[in-house]
Write a protein that holds these residues in place. Sequence first.
Motif, short mmCIF file in Angstrom:
data_model
loop_
_atom_site.label_atom_id
_atom_site.label_comp_id
_atom_site.label_asym_id
_atom_site.label_seq_id
_atom_site.Cartn_x
_atom_site.Cartn_y
_atom_site.Cartn_z
N ASP A 1 0.81 -1.22 0.00
CA ASP A 1 0.00 0.00 0.00
C ASP A 1 0.84 1.27 0.00
OD1 ASP A 1 1.00 -0.46 2.50
OD2 ASP A 1 -0.80 0.17 3.58
N VAL A 2 2.15 1.14 -0.18
CA VAL A 2 3.04 2.30 -0.19
C VAL A 2 3.53 2.54 -1.61
CG1 VAL A 2 5.24 3.22 0.63
CG2 VAL A 2 3.75 1.97 2.19
N TYR B 1 8.11 8.26 4.64
CA TYR B 1 6.74 8.11 4.14
C TYR B 1 5.77 8.62 5.20
CZ TYR B 1 2.88 6.16 1.45
OH TYR B 1 1.75 6.01 0.70
N HIS B 2 5.08 9.71 4.87
CA HIS B 2 4.19 10.36 5.83
C HIS B 2 3.02 10.98 5.08
CE1 HIS B 2 3.05 12.17 9.61
NE2 HIS B 2 3.07 13.39 9.09
N ASN B 3 1.83 10.81 5.63
CA ASN B 3 0.61 11.33 5.00
C ASN B 3 0.48 10.85 3.55
OD1 ASN B 3 -0.17 12.70 7.31
ND2 ASN B 3 0.87 14.60 6.71
N ASN B 4 0.76 9.56 3.35
CA ASN B 4 0.59 8.89 2.06
C ASN B 4 1.49 9.45 0.96
OD1 ASN B 4 -1.44 7.15 3.06
ND2 ASN B 4 -2.97 8.77 2.78
N GLU B 5 2.65 9.99 1.33
CA GLU B 5 3.59 10.45 0.33
C GLU B 5 5.00 10.40 0.89
OE1 GLU B 5 2.77 14.46 -0.73
OE2 GLU B 5 3.22 15.28 1.25
#
Length: 492
Positions: free
Chosen positions: A357-358, A409-413
């Motif tokens: 999911d990343v 990787y933070h807040n989907n980015e």
Amino acid sequence: MTLTLNAVDATGMIISNNQDFSGAEWESYTALKENWWLTSGDGTKTVYFKAKDNAVPYPNIALPVNDTIILDTTPPTITIVTPENGSSTTTHTNLTIRANLYDATSGVNTSSVTIIFNGTDKTMDNNTIINPNLVMYQAPSLTDGTYNVSIIVKDMAGNIAYKNWSFTVTTEEEETGEETEGGTTGQPTTQPVVDNPPVISNVQHSPTTVTDADMVTITATVTDDNAIKTVTLFWNNSMDSKEMSKQTGDVYSATIGPFPGGTKVTYYIMATDSSSQTTTSSTYSFTVQGQTTPSPPSEEEKPVTINLTIDIIAVGEIKNISLKEYETALEEIKIIAADNLTDVKVNIEKLTEKPADVAKPSEKVYAYISIETNAEQEDISSIIVSFKVEKTWIEENNIDKETIILLRYHNNEWQKLSTAIKNESVEYVYYEAEVPGLSMFAIVGSTLTTQPPLEPLTTVYFTQPLIIYVIIIGAVAVSLTVVFLLYYRKHS
């Protein structure tokens, strides 16, 4: 149980059956810990240990160590005895007496196995076979009567099991005579019952050429004029055995291996029928071809999980967590506490690939690493991560070492973090990055860019008429200049 411990300059210790030391408390250090209880149930048990000194104001705490033992409180089992308890057989020669052995935890101790046949110890008899899977004795000659068998076996933990049973050897007779209207007349005659031992044929192994990566299937055709009870494959000088399973028709098979390259494997088959008559095949063999040595997995192919516990981090203290001994790209993590912290857990995992999911970074990825802690983000004022990158990876992937950075990787980015080169060695380039919080990270780099080729110079060629026009225009310009100067002097 009693634990034997060893720590230099230790004044305190903590012991647990759990890797995270949950529920455990610090106590005074001692070299022996008596009456330690393992977790319930048989199987592999691991005990974890940490020690600390009495340094002021904060003690030094050593990294945890552990040791593993196998807890086995269950005795081995003795099953599938032949001949069966209370049964009768007409076999008087080469009768096979056997039992299967099994221990799921520590294994059967073959040196402890004893077989007593009719009051006589047959353990060391030439007709006896003992291995971790079975004990078997072949009686050369028996007369009619009842026979008793006793088997004693221990496992590697010392648990003991017993098995006692008996069977009868008889001579069957059939009465024959002339049948009359009033019944049977004539003298009865004794007729032997026809019961031949099993026949073993067509023994083969597959594949024909065996390598050290192959599992080997042994097949054989086994027939009997009554019924087959067991077919057993023996190898490794009878030290290993395995029951062969029936396939189609009279074919039996068993799969063994793999074996190291260069090994010569000899094997034979023993079949027993319902009358406990036994046939042993000839001995066969195969040699395992050329040992292949697989390449060891590269560092990024091996997942690594590190779970650390820091007992105390005082406010303003810089806590250095050295990771050089672990197989990750990380060298060190520095945590500066904004508040007094206790029982801080840091969990580090080097991943073989990114989670599904990343999103994948646009740059070339050297490693994915997850770093998590149970401390609240507001209780940590700063975190600095030091890592290293192999120069061979940089060269093979044409990476500009100046572009290597740490992504978070933070807040989907993916977020780029300020990263600087600290130093270099023959094998590695070392970097340092300050991170705003712990999460999923990626070490990435960009390929070297090449300068575009310069445009070729363009040569301008003037044609002859153009040159004439230029000369004329130049002459006119000079003439006008002269006229202007004469006019200026005349009126000045």
